[in-house]
Design a protein around this motif. Structure first.
Motif, PDB file in Angstrom:
ATOM      1  N   VAL A 110       0.915  -1.266   0.016  1.00 54.13           N
ATOM      2  CA  VAL A 110      -0.071   0.179  -0.058  1.00 54.13           C
ATOM      3  C   VAL A 110       0.772   1.227  -0.012  1.00 54.13           C
ATOM      4  O   VAL A 110       0.625   2.238  -0.647  1.00 54.13           O
ATOM      5  CB  VAL A 110      -1.107   0.043   1.324  1.00 54.13           C
ATOM      6  CG1 VAL A 110      -1.465   1.313   1.271  1.00 54.13           C
ATOM      7  CG2 VAL A 110      -2.026  -1.129   1.075  1.00 54.13           C
ATOM      8  N   SER A 111       1.784   1.236   0.692  1.00 55.19           N
ATOM      9  CA  SER A 111       2.933   2.407   0.756  1.00 55.19           C
ATOM     10  C   SER A 111       3.441   2.873  -0.639  1.00 55.19           C
ATOM     11  O   SER A 111       3.341   3.715  -1.061  1.00 55.19           O
ATOM     12  CB  SER A 111       3.989   2.331   1.696  1.00 55.19           C
ATOM     13  OG  SER A 111       3.558   1.844   3.100  1.00 55.19           O
ATOM     14  N   ILE A 112       3.999   1.535  -1.175  1.00 51.19           N
ATOM     15  CA  ILE A 112       4.457   1.787  -2.502  1.00 51.19           C
ATOM     16  C   ILE A 112       3.554   2.246  -3.517  1.00 51.19           C
ATOM     17  O   ILE A 112       3.613   3.192  -4.224  1.00 51.19           O
ATOM     18  CB  ILE A 112       5.124   0.662  -3.084  1.00 51.19           C
ATOM     19  CG1 ILE A 112       6.486  -0.070  -2.085  1.00 51.19           C
ATOM     20  CG2 ILE A 112       5.367   0.800  -4.636  1.00 51.19           C
ATOM     21  CD1 ILE A 112       6.955  -1.355  -2.728  1.00 51.19           C
ATOM     22  N   ALA A 113       2.405   1.765  -3.616  1.00 55.10           N
ATOM     23  CA  ALA A 113       1.392   1.961  -4.394  1.00 55.10           C
ATOM     24  C   ALA A 113       0.708   3.367  -4.199  1.00 55.10           C
ATOM     25  O   ALA A 113       0.321   4.127  -5.208  1.00 55.10           O
ATOM     26  CB  ALA A 113       0.185   0.938  -4.333  1.00 55.10           C
ATOM     27  N   PRO A 145      -7.137  -8.570 -14.618  1.00 61.27           N
ATOM     28  CA  PRO A 145      -7.496  -8.685 -13.250  1.00 61.27           C
ATOM     29  C   PRO A 145      -6.133  -8.541 -12.209  1.00 61.27           C
ATOM     30  O   PRO A 145      -5.066  -9.007 -12.790  1.00 61.27           O
ATOM     31  CB  PRO A 145      -7.949 -10.236 -13.338  1.00 61.27           C
ATOM     32  CG  PRO A 145      -8.430 -10.523 -14.608  1.00 61.27           C
ATOM     33  CD  PRO A 145      -7.450  -9.749 -15.592  1.00 61.27           C
ATOM     34  N   SER A 146      -6.416  -7.914 -11.200  1.00 61.36           N
ATOM     35  CA  SER A 146      -5.171  -7.640 -10.201  1.00 61.36           C
ATOM     36  C   SER A 146      -4.355  -8.880 -10.043  1.00 61.36           C
ATOM     37  O   SER A 146      -3.321  -8.803  -9.965  1.00 61.36           O
ATOM     38  CB  SER A 146      -5.791  -6.715  -9.328  1.00 61.36           C
ATOM     39  OG  SER A 146      -6.945  -7.812  -8.406  1.00 61.36           O
ATOM     40  N   LEU A 149      -2.540 -10.069 -12.889  1.00 64.25           N
ATOM     41  CA  LEU A 149      -1.265  -9.110 -13.246  1.00 64.25           C
ATOM     42  C   LEU A 149      -0.260  -9.230 -12.412  1.00 64.25           C
ATOM     43  O   LEU A 149       0.799  -9.425 -12.814  1.00 64.25           O
ATOM     44  CB  LEU A 149      -1.895  -7.610 -13.181  1.00 64.25           C
ATOM     45  CG  LEU A 149      -0.877  -6.353 -13.171  1.00 64.25           C
ATOM     46  CD1 LEU A 149      -0.214  -6.528 -14.790  1.00 64.25           C
ATOM     47  CD2 LEU A 149      -1.637  -5.086 -13.202  1.00 64.25           C
ATOM     48  N   ALA A 150      -0.633  -9.710 -10.980  1.00 60.45           N
ATOM     49  CA  ALA A 150       0.422  -9.756 -10.068  1.00 60.45           C
ATOM     50  C   ALA A 150       1.200 -11.067 -10.405  1.00 60.45           C
ATOM     51  O   ALA A 150       2.218 -11.210 -10.092  1.00 60.45           O
ATOM     52  CB  ALA A 150       0.059  -9.838  -8.718  1.00 60.45           C
ATOM     53  N   ILE A 151       0.409 -11.980 -10.999  1.00 66.54           N
ATOM     54  CA  ILE A 151       1.231 -13.292 -11.174  1.00 66.54           C
ATOM     55  C   ILE A 151       2.089 -13.089 -12.378  1.00 66.54           C
ATOM     56  O   ILE A 151       3.275 -13.641 -12.392  1.00 66.54           O
ATOM     57  CB  ILE A 151      -0.088 -14.259 -11.428  1.00 66.54           C
ATOM     58  CG1 ILE A 151      -0.727 -14.699 -10.236  1.00 66.54           C
ATOM     59  CG2 ILE A 151       0.723 -15.591 -12.229  1.00 66.54           C
ATOM     60  CD1 ILE A 151      -1.595 -15.693 -10.519  1.00 66.54           C
ATOM     61  N   ALA A 152       1.697 -12.347 -13.350  1.00 74.20           N
ATOM     62  CA  ALA A 152       2.326 -11.854 -14.726  1.00 74.20           C
ATOM     63  C   ALA A 152       3.769 -11.482 -14.245  1.00 74.20           C
ATOM     64  O   ALA A 152       4.846 -11.704 -14.676  1.00 74.20           O
ATOM     65  CB  ALA A 152       1.514 -11.204 -15.523  1.00 74.20           C
ATOM     66  N   ILE A 153       3.658 -10.316 -13.027  1.00 81.00           N
ATOM     67  CA  ILE A 153       4.713  -9.641 -12.720  1.00 81.00           C
ATOM     68  C   ILE A 153       5.740 -10.611 -12.127  1.00 81.00           C
ATOM     69  O   ILE A 153       7.144 -10.502 -12.367  1.00 81.00           O
ATOM     70  CB  ILE A 153       4.091  -8.311 -11.834  1.00 81.00           C
ATOM     71  CG1 ILE A 153       3.525  -7.392 -12.720  1.00 81.00           C
ATOM     72  CG2 ILE A 153       5.426  -7.649 -11.336  1.00 81.00           C
ATOM     73  CD1 ILE A 153       2.903  -6.359 -11.802  1.00 81.00           C
ATOM     74  N   ILE A 154       5.152 -11.213 -11.322  1.00 81.89           N
ATOM     75  CA  ILE A 154       6.281 -12.256 -10.604  1.00 81.89           C
ATOM     76  C   ILE A 154       6.789 -13.330 -11.637  1.00 81.89           C
ATOM     77  O   ILE A 154       7.924 -13.671 -11.318  1.00 81.89           O
ATOM     78  CB  ILE A 154       5.152 -13.058  -9.513  1.00 81.89           C
ATOM     79  CG1 ILE A 154       5.054 -12.263  -8.266  1.00 81.89           C
ATOM     80  CG2 ILE A 154       6.075 -14.351  -8.893  1.00 81.89           C
ATOM     81  CD1 ILE A 154       4.138 -12.882  -7.171  1.00 81.89           C
ATOM     82  N   ILE A 166       6.087  -6.222  -4.423  1.00 80.75           N
ATOM     83  CA  ILE A 166       6.372  -5.283  -5.486  1.00 80.75           C
ATOM     84  C   ILE A 166       5.056  -5.582  -6.612  1.00 80.75           C
ATOM     85  O   ILE A 166       4.310  -4.744  -7.014  1.00 80.75           O
ATOM     86  CB  ILE A 166       7.659  -5.478  -6.313  1.00 80.75           C
ATOM     87  CG1 ILE A 166       8.641  -5.099  -5.173  1.00 80.75           C
ATOM     88  CG2 ILE A 166       7.772  -4.748  -7.459  1.00 80.75           C
ATOM     89  CD1 ILE A 166      10.087  -5.274  -6.006  1.00 80.75           C
ATOM     90  N   ALA A 167       4.841  -6.818  -6.806  1.00 79.96           N
ATOM     91  CA  ALA A 167       3.864  -7.238  -7.663  1.00 79.96           C
ATOM     92  C   ALA A 167       2.280  -6.744  -7.154  1.00 79.96           C
ATOM     93  O   ALA A 167       1.585  -6.232  -8.007  1.00 79.96           O
ATOM     94  CB  ALA A 167       3.887  -8.597  -7.861  1.00 79.96           C
ATOM     95  N   VAL A 168       2.004  -6.924  -6.144  1.00 80.61           N
ATOM     96  CA  VAL A 168       0.764  -6.479  -5.362  1.00 80.61           C
ATOM     97  C   VAL A 168       0.675  -4.818  -5.501  1.00 80.61           C
ATOM     98  O   VAL A 168      -0.411  -4.600  -5.823  1.00 80.61           O
ATOM     99  CB  VAL A 168       0.563  -6.950  -3.881  1.00 80.61           C
ATOM    100  CG1 VAL A 168      -0.516  -6.340  -3.412  1.00 80.61           C
ATOM    101  CG2 VAL A 168       0.735  -8.319  -3.849  1.00 80.61           C
ATOM    102  N   ALA A 169       1.760  -4.273  -5.152  1.00 81.29           N
ATOM    103  CA  ALA A 169       1.673  -2.848  -5.176  1.00 81.29           C
ATOM    104  C   ALA A 169       1.556  -2.322  -6.643  1.00 81.29           C
ATOM    105  O   ALA A 169       0.936  -1.176  -7.004  1.00 81.29           O
ATOM    106  CB  ALA A 169       3.128  -2.113  -4.839  1.00 81.29           C
ATOM    107  N   ILE A 170       2.031  -2.892  -7.534  1.00 77.25           N
ATOM    108  CA  ILE A 170       1.931  -2.448  -9.037  1.00 77.25           C
ATOM    109  C   ILE A 170       0.596  -2.645  -9.529  1.00 77.25           C
ATOM    110  O   ILE A 170       0.089  -1.784 -10.187  1.00 77.25           O
ATOM    111  CB  ILE A 170       2.829  -3.043  -9.943  1.00 77.25           C
ATOM    112  CG1 ILE A 170       4.219  -2.822  -9.882  1.00 77.25           C
ATOM    113  CG2 ILE A 170       2.655  -2.985 -11.450  1.00 77.25           C
ATOM    114  CD1 ILE A 170       5.369  -3.393 -10.353  1.00 77.25           C
ATOM    115  N   SER A 171      -0.099  -3.585  -9.071  1.00 70.69           N
ATOM    116  CA  SER A 171      -1.495  -3.780  -9.571  1.00 70.69           C
ATOM    117  C   SER A 171      -2.458  -3.219  -8.678  1.00 70.69           C
ATOM    118  O   SER A 171      -3.767  -2.914  -9.188  1.00 70.69           O
ATOM    119  CB  SER A 171      -1.926  -5.397  -9.104  1.00 70.69           C
ATOM    120  OG  SER A 171      -1.788  -5.695  -7.746  1.00 70.69           O
TER     121      SER A 171
END
Length: 299
Positions: A110-113, A145-146, A149-154, A166-171
């Motif tokens: 949440v901080s990064i996002a 879908p968030s 997207l997180a799975i794709a980033i990982i 990081i993946a959750v933050a980007i999503s």
């Protein structure tokens, strides 16, 4: 004598209005929040889990890595309140320590996002020439879908706890950008913004002193709601084996390990799953209460 004004013939609503006018905005918000039963229930849930996580080194009855094979798959009892796992480790102790990791994952995401999304949202809403490029990028992210997207980033960054955060933050970033951009578009058309622009005040000072304070309320509400969403997403990634890896005592990872022993030791997955559900519920209740308390229509 009938024309004399006394405390008995004054409308009580006028007295309450006068009292409210002497209070600051945040005092009024706090008063509304305290009257919201759902927000208070969510706060108590969060205080319980956050307190248990912070005091885990003191309150945990057993070391989290202490293995006793003779205690494998013990059901909940007075000795082990939430039972033991496949290595005889105490689940309650591991959950208390795991709460620190799960809550930290939500906080970092949440901080990064939040920081990134607020900056991009303010720039997008205030500088119209850049708006189209930022929003096109956000639309691309929102097309997925968030969780997907997180799975794709990982898949690009690699499996691990840090990459999962990081993946959750980007999503989550697009949600912040859209909310902040909408608020800035509304504020920048106000007369007082045009007045300070006419006085030659720099854009940086306008954004910091006049725009940012006015977008703070929706950002606070969104952050509260996204905190629970981020914890749930991080736990889902760990459950899929893409986030925290065993033997890390993270709730999603514990539930993932427990699913292999669901018929033999149902408590291994049940209690971490309940913890995730209750924490997300607590943040959602608190977020709904903050949204009601900060609603300008209720001033």
């Amino acid at each position: 004598m009938s024309g004399i004004i006394t405390s008995k013939n004054i409308d009580p609503s006028l007295i309450n209005l006068q009292k409210n006018n002497t209070k600051s905005y945040w005092q009024i918000v706090w008063g509304r929040l305290m009257k919201n039963k759902g927000a208070m229930a969510g706060s108590f849930i969060l205080i319980f889990f956050i307190g248990a996580a912070l005091l885990a080194p003191v309150l945990a009855p057993f070391p989290i890595d202490e293995m006793k094979m003779e205690n494998r798959f013990l059901p909940p009892s007075l000795d082990h309140l939430l039972g033991t796992d496949e290595f005889g480790r105490d689940i309650l102790s591991r959950m208390m320590h795991g709460g620190r990791i799960s809550l930290m994952m939500g906080l970092v995401a949440v901080s990064i996002a939040g920081i990134t999304g607020v900056v991009l949202g303010v720039i997008s809403g205030y500088y119209r020439r850049i708006d189209i490029y930022i929003m096109q990028m956000m639309d691309i992210l929102l097309a997925f879908p968030s969780l997907l997207l997180a799975i794709a980033i990982i898949a690009v960054l690699g499996v691990g706890l840090t990459n999962a955060m990081i993946a959750v933050a980007i999503s989550v970033i697009p949600s912040y950008v859209r909310v902040v951009r909408g608020a800035v578009l509304s504020i920048r058309e106000k007369e007082y913004i045009e007045a300070v622009q006419a006085l030659g005040v720099s854009d940086f000072k306008i954004i910091v002193k006049h725009i940012f304070p006015n977008v703070l309320s929706p950002v606070i509400v969104l952050s509260t709601l996204q905190f629970g969403t981020s914890i749930l997403a991080a736990a889902a990634l760990s459950f899929l084996g893409l986030g925290a890896q065993p033997p890390t005592p993270e709730w999603g990872a514990m539930a993932y390990v427990g699913k292999s022993f669901l018929l033999q030791a149902w408590w291994m997955s049940l209690f971490p799953g309940l913890a995730i559900m209750l924490v997300v519920l607590g943040f959602n209740l608190l977020g709904d209460g903050l949204r009601d308390a900060l609603d300008p229509r209720l001033k």
